[in-house]
Design an enzyme around this catalytic site. Structure first.
Site, PDB file in Angstrom:
ATOM      1  N   ARG A 130       0.813  -1.242   0.000  1.00  0.00           N
ATOM      2  CA  ARG A 130       0.000   0.000   0.000  1.00  0.00           C
ATOM      3  C   ARG A 130       0.838   1.279   0.000  1.00  0.00           C
ATOM      4  NH1 ARG A 130      -2.894  -3.124   3.729  1.00  0.00           N
ATOM      5  NH2 ARG A 130      -4.611  -4.198   2.688  1.00  0.00           N
ATOM      6  N   LYS A 152       2.098  11.275 -11.409  1.00  0.00           N
ATOM      7  CA  LYS A 152       1.253  10.374 -12.211  1.00  0.00           C
ATOM      8  C   LYS A 152       2.066   9.118 -12.491  1.00  0.00           C
ATOM      9  CE  LYS A 152      -1.999  13.221 -14.772  1.00  0.00           C
ATOM     10  NZ  LYS A 152      -2.394  13.717 -16.096  1.00  0.00           N
ATOM     11  N   GLU A 194       7.480  17.861 -25.371  1.00  0.00           N
ATOM     12  CA  GLU A 194       6.836  18.261 -24.106  1.00  0.00           C
ATOM     13  C   GLU A 194       7.337  19.650 -23.678  1.00  0.00           C
ATOM     14  OE1 GLU A 194       4.344  16.660 -22.812  1.00  0.00           O
ATOM     15  OE2 GLU A 194       4.611  14.492 -22.877  1.00  0.00           O
ATOM     16  N   LYS A 236       5.490  22.981 -14.160  1.00  0.00           N
ATOM     17  CA  LYS A 236       4.775  21.763 -13.749  1.00  0.00           C
ATOM     18  C   LYS A 236       4.551  21.755 -12.245  1.00  0.00           C
ATOM     19  CE  LYS A 236       3.746  17.083 -14.467  1.00  0.00           C
ATOM     20  NZ  LYS A 236       3.867  15.887 -15.242  1.00  0.00           N
ATOM     21  N   GLU A 246      -5.775  16.514 -10.885  1.00  0.00           N
ATOM     22  CA  GLU A 246      -6.376  16.856 -12.172  1.00  0.00           C
ATOM     23  C   GLU A 246      -7.895  16.996 -12.115  1.00  0.00           C
ATOM     24  OE1 GLU A 246      -4.305  15.216 -15.657  1.00  0.00           O
ATOM     25  OE2 GLU A 246      -6.268  15.099 -16.596  1.00  0.00           O
ATOM     26  N   ARG A 250      -4.702  21.149 -14.067  1.00  0.00           N
ATOM     27  CA  ARG A 250      -3.668  20.179 -14.466  1.00  0.00           C
ATOM     28  C   ARG A 250      -3.955  19.573 -15.840  1.00  0.00           C
ATOM     29  NH1 ARG A 250      -0.296  15.676 -10.981  1.00  0.00           N
ATOM     30  NH2 ARG A 250       0.828  14.870 -12.800  1.00  0.00           N
ATOM     31  N   ASN A 254      -2.163  18.150 -20.709  1.00  0.00           N
ATOM     32  CA  ASN A 254      -2.480  17.114 -21.699  1.00  0.00           C
ATOM     33  C   ASN A 254      -2.756  17.676 -23.085  1.00  0.00           C
ATOM     34  OD1 ASN A 254      -2.358  14.780 -20.044  1.00  0.00           O
ATOM     35  ND2 ASN A 254      -4.208  15.499 -19.040  1.00  0.00           N
ATOM     36  N   HIS A 257      -2.464  15.453 -26.109  1.00  0.00           N
ATOM     37  CA  HIS A 257      -2.313  14.070 -25.650  1.00  0.00           C
ATOM     38  C   HIS A 257      -3.491  13.174 -26.032  1.00  0.00           C
ATOM     39  CE1 HIS A 257       1.064  15.707 -23.516  1.00  0.00           C
ATOM     40  NE2 HIS A 257       1.326  14.592 -22.883  1.00  0.00           N
ATOM     41  N   HIS A 261      -2.345  10.044 -27.669  1.00  0.00           N
ATOM     42  CA  HIS A 261      -2.538   8.711 -27.097  1.00  0.00           C
ATOM     43  C   HIS A 261      -3.239   7.793 -28.094  1.00  0.00           C
ATOM     44  CE1 HIS A 261      -2.179  10.144 -22.618  1.00  0.00           C
ATOM     45  NE2 HIS A 261      -1.020   9.996 -23.197  1.00  0.00           N
ATOM     46  N   HIS A 274       6.316   8.623 -27.426  1.00  0.00           N
ATOM     47  CA  HIS A 274       5.277   9.444 -26.797  1.00  0.00           C
ATOM     48  C   HIS A 274       5.403  10.912 -27.250  1.00  0.00           C
ATOM     49  CE1 HIS A 274       2.468  10.912 -23.809  1.00  0.00           C
ATOM     50  NE2 HIS A 274       3.381  11.769 -23.394  1.00  0.00           N
TER      51      HIS A 274
HETATM   52  P1  NAD Z   1      11.422   5.828 -22.380  1.00  0.00           P
HETATM   53  O1  NAD Z   1      11.319   5.726 -20.941  1.00  0.00           O
HETATM   54  O2  NAD Z   1      10.965   4.683 -23.214  1.00  0.00           O
HETATM   55  O3  NAD Z   1      12.926   6.184 -22.752  1.00  0.00           O
HETATM   56  C1  NAD Z   1      13.263   6.371 -24.107  1.00  0.00           C
HETATM   57  C2  NAD Z   1      14.471   5.519 -24.525  1.00  0.00           C
HETATM   58  O4  NAD Z   1      15.655   6.156 -24.100  1.00  0.00           O
HETATM   59  C3  NAD Z   1      14.484   4.119 -23.936  1.00  0.00           C
HETATM   60  O5  NAD Z   1      14.991   3.235 -24.904  1.00  0.00           O
HETATM   61  C4  NAD Z   1      15.455   4.261 -22.783  1.00  0.00           C
HETATM   62  O6  NAD Z   1      16.065   3.050 -22.433  1.00  0.00           O
HETATM   63  C5  NAD Z   1      16.458   5.221 -23.364  1.00  0.00           C
HETATM   64  N1  NAD Z   1      17.197   6.015 -22.413  1.00  0.00           N
HETATM   65  C6  NAD Z   1      16.725   6.581 -21.280  1.00  0.00           C
HETATM   66  N2  NAD Z   1      17.644   7.378 -20.742  1.00  0.00           N
HETATM   67  C7  NAD Z   1      18.738   7.307 -21.531  1.00  0.00           C
HETATM   68  C8  NAD Z   1      20.005   7.921 -21.502  1.00  0.00           C
HETATM   69  N3  NAD Z   1      20.333   8.841 -20.587  1.00  0.00           N
HETATM   70  N4  NAD Z   1      20.897   7.607 -22.469  1.00  0.00           N
HETATM   71  C9  NAD Z   1      20.563   6.729 -23.441  1.00  0.00           C
HETATM   72  N5  NAD Z   1      19.364   6.133 -23.543  1.00  0.00           N
HETATM   73  C10 NAD Z   1      18.458   6.432 -22.591  1.00  0.00           C
HETATM   74  O7  NAD Z   1      10.607   7.104 -22.937  1.00  0.00           O
HETATM   75  P2  NAD Z   1      10.372   8.562 -22.366  1.00  0.00           P
HETATM   76  O8  NAD Z   1      10.183   9.407 -23.547  1.00  0.00           O
HETATM   77  O9  NAD Z   1      11.372   8.928 -21.355  1.00  0.00           O
HETATM   78  O10 NAD Z   1       8.981   8.419 -21.587  1.00  0.00           O
HETATM   79  C11 NAD Z   1       7.801   8.109 -22.263  1.00  0.00           C
HETATM   80  C12 NAD Z   1       6.801   7.562 -21.277  1.00  0.00           C
HETATM   81  O11 NAD Z   1       6.524   8.558 -20.288  1.00  0.00           O
HETATM   82  C13 NAD Z   1       5.479   7.191 -21.896  1.00  0.00           C
HETATM   83  O12 NAD Z   1       5.083   5.942 -21.411  1.00  0.00           O
HETATM   84  C14 NAD Z   1       4.533   8.272 -21.419  1.00  0.00           C
HETATM   85  O13 NAD Z   1       3.209   7.815 -21.319  1.00  0.00           O
HETATM   86  C15 NAD Z   1       5.124   8.608 -20.088  1.00  0.00           C
HETATM   87  N6  NAD Z   1       4.794   9.944 -19.596  1.00  0.00           N
HETATM   88  C16 NAD Z   1       4.334  10.042 -18.320  1.00  0.00           C
HETATM   89  C17 NAD Z   1       4.045  11.293 -17.814  1.00  0.00           C
HETATM   90  C18 NAD Z   1       3.628  11.424 -16.385  1.00  0.00           C
HETATM   91  O14 NAD Z   1       3.210  12.518 -15.978  1.00  0.00           O
HETATM   92  N7  NAD Z   1       3.758  10.387 -15.584  1.00  0.00           N
HETATM   93  C19 NAD Z   1       4.232  12.444 -18.598  1.00  0.00           C
HETATM   94  C20 NAD Z   1       4.709  12.300 -19.890  1.00  0.00           C
HETATM   95  C21 NAD Z   1       4.985  11.035 -20.385  1.00  0.00           C
HETATM   96  N1  GLY Z   2       1.883  14.775 -18.128  1.00  0.00           N
HETATM   97  C1  GLY Z   2       0.618  15.261 -17.677  1.00  0.00           C
HETATM   98  C2  GLY Z   2       0.544  15.417 -16.196  1.00  0.00           C
HETATM   99  O1  GLY Z   2       1.470  15.143 -15.475  1.00  0.00           O
HETATM  100  O2  GLY Z   2      -0.463  15.809 -15.718  1.00  0.00           O
END
Ligand code: NAD
Ligand code: GLY
Length: 372
Positions: A130, A152, A194, A236, A246, A250, A254, A257, A261, A274
């Site tokens: 939890r 998130k 972003e 942010k 949200e 907030r 998006n 998005h 998505h 993404h």
């Molecule tokens: P990712 O985590 O897949 O990383 C992208 C690639 O880069 C991967 O292959 C990873 O292994 C590689 N990598 C990471 N750091 C590296 C480094 N320093 N050097 C070399 N390679 C590296 O993708 P992302 O773009 O970081 O994240 C996308 C994800 O984030 C999606 O799933 C999206 O839905 C999510 N997201 C979440 C939020 C949130 O608020 N929680 C906001 C935006 C996006």
């Molecule tokens: N990436 C959208 C949020 O964090 O709300």
């Protein structure tokens, strides 16, 4: 005695605060922070630590983080790399690791990676017993400016992105700008999508600054990247402090998005990054805003141009039908009573809260982008 390089590093480091009462936490932004024992140790409550990372990041940065944790009982879990692994099944392997090592509720999870690792690590931390403490160590530009801040967490479902998850805040976020040196160009551009979003939603001066500085950002000028990361994290942090879960403002984070998505899910996770899907989605949202009379043709041209200059796609895949879009968009988390709610732009630098839109206009936007 503290040595001079260390003093310079600390002076250059920026510390922002996400103000959420007793769940407030700092965001550290600087160079060579992931190997610094003093920063991370302030946020770890017991000896037990589980580092969750992936097979790409582990050979690059795991040793540095391990170095910062001497004296702790550290286990590591190295996951497969890719958006297609952002699933409940993968999160179960994190629970397995906690249990196999007999870790309890005071153990700290460190998510070392991009948004995929951060979202899954945070979700596992939210659920295990939890809730156990977790620390975000984001290693992509996208994760540094967006996903690591704000709590998130979650995973994808075949029928929709990020459909299963929880709001769960980290103990801190440690942003080491130097790790961006190993990121490939496509991933850097995905992060810039972003970054541009922040200019579009609330910060017209930042949007203009990005137009002027895109070349230096793409050349990985670390002063410019640090400055952009700080501005995005500040925005942010303010938005999340105002509306953690949200129920209001907030949602503007998006922008693009809901379209994006649909593109990610409809194309198969991992085909479009993404950030790439968000770039296309922001252009579609801009087109729809123009149809509503809110943006001019030249505004839309400016928006499309900055994404293109950042090396991002601005046209969607040609294998998604209007019905495909409407089906995925119909499951969006912002929808109310089955009605699609979208974030649109009143002008460059001002996004509106989610609105229902006339379906004919939405379809016109989708068809103008050549849906099949
Ligand atoms: P990712 O985590 O897949 O990383 C992208 C690639 O880069 C991967 O292959 C990873 O292994 C590689 N990598 C990471 N750091 C590296 C480094 N320093 N050097 C070399 N390679 C590296 O993708 P992302 O773009 O970081 O994240 C996308 C994800 O984030 C999606 O799933 C999206 O839905 C999510 N997201 C979440 C939020 C949130 O608020 N929680 C906001 C935006 C996006
Ligand atoms: N990436 C959208 C949020 O964090 O709300």
């Amino acid at each position: 005695m503290i040595q001079l390089p260390k003093i310079i590093k600390l002076l250059k480091m920026k510390v922002l605060n996400v103000d959420l009462g007793e769940r407030s936490y700092p965001i550290y932004i600087g160079s060579d922070l992931i190997a610094d024992p003093e920063i991370i140790s302030q946020h770890i409550k017991s000896k037990q630590v589980l580092i969750v990372t992936n097979e790409t990041i582990a050979p690059l940065y795991l040793d540095k983080v391990l170095h910062s944790l001497s004296g702790y009982q550290v286990q590591t879990l190295i996951l497969p790399d890719g958006e297609q692994y952002k699933t409940v099944d993968t999160v179960t392997t994190i629970f397995d690791a906690f249990l196999e090592h007999q870790y309890g509720r005071s153990a700290t999870l460190i998510a070392l990676g991009g948004g995929v690792i951060g979202d899954m690590g945070g979700f596992a931390a939210a659920c295990f017993q939890r809730g156990v403490p977790f620390i975000q160590v984001p290693t992509t530009l996208l994760a540094q400016v967006d996903s690591s801040v704000g709590g998130k967490t979650g995973v994808n479902h075949p029928l929709g992105k990020n459909m299963i998850g929880a709001f769960y805040q980290p103990e801190c976020v440690i942003i080491d700008v130097q790790v961006l040196s190993t990121l490939d160009d496509r991933q850097l551009s995905a992060g810039l999508a972003e970054v541009i979003k922040y200019g579009l939603i609330r910060d017209p001066e930042f949007f203009s600054w990005l137009e002027q500085n895109m070349t230096v950002l793409l050349a990985r000028d670390y002063a410019a990247l640090s400055s952009a990361i700080e501005r995005c994290c500040l925005a942010k942090a303010q938005i999340v402090a105002e509306d953690e879960k949200e129920s209001g403002v907030r949602a503007i984070l998006n922008l693009g998005h809901t379209f994006g998505h649909a593109i990610e899910s409809g194309s198969g996770y991992g085909v479009y990054l993404h950030g790439e899907a968000v770039a296309i989605g922001c252009c579609q949202a801009a087109d729809l805003s123009r149809r509503l009379g809110q943006l001019s043709d030249s505004d839309v041209d400016r928006i499309v141009a900055i994404f293109q200059r950042a090396g991002l796609p601005t046209n969607p895949p040609d294998n998604l039908s209007t019905d495909d879009y409407l089906a995925f968009m119909g499951r969006d988390k912002k929808n109310i009573d089955g009605n699609i709610h979208l974030i649109l732009l009143a002008r460059i630098g001002w996004a509106e809260l989610p609105l229902t839109v006339n379906t004919d206009l939405l379809v016109a936007t989708l068809e103008s982008y050549g849906t099949v």
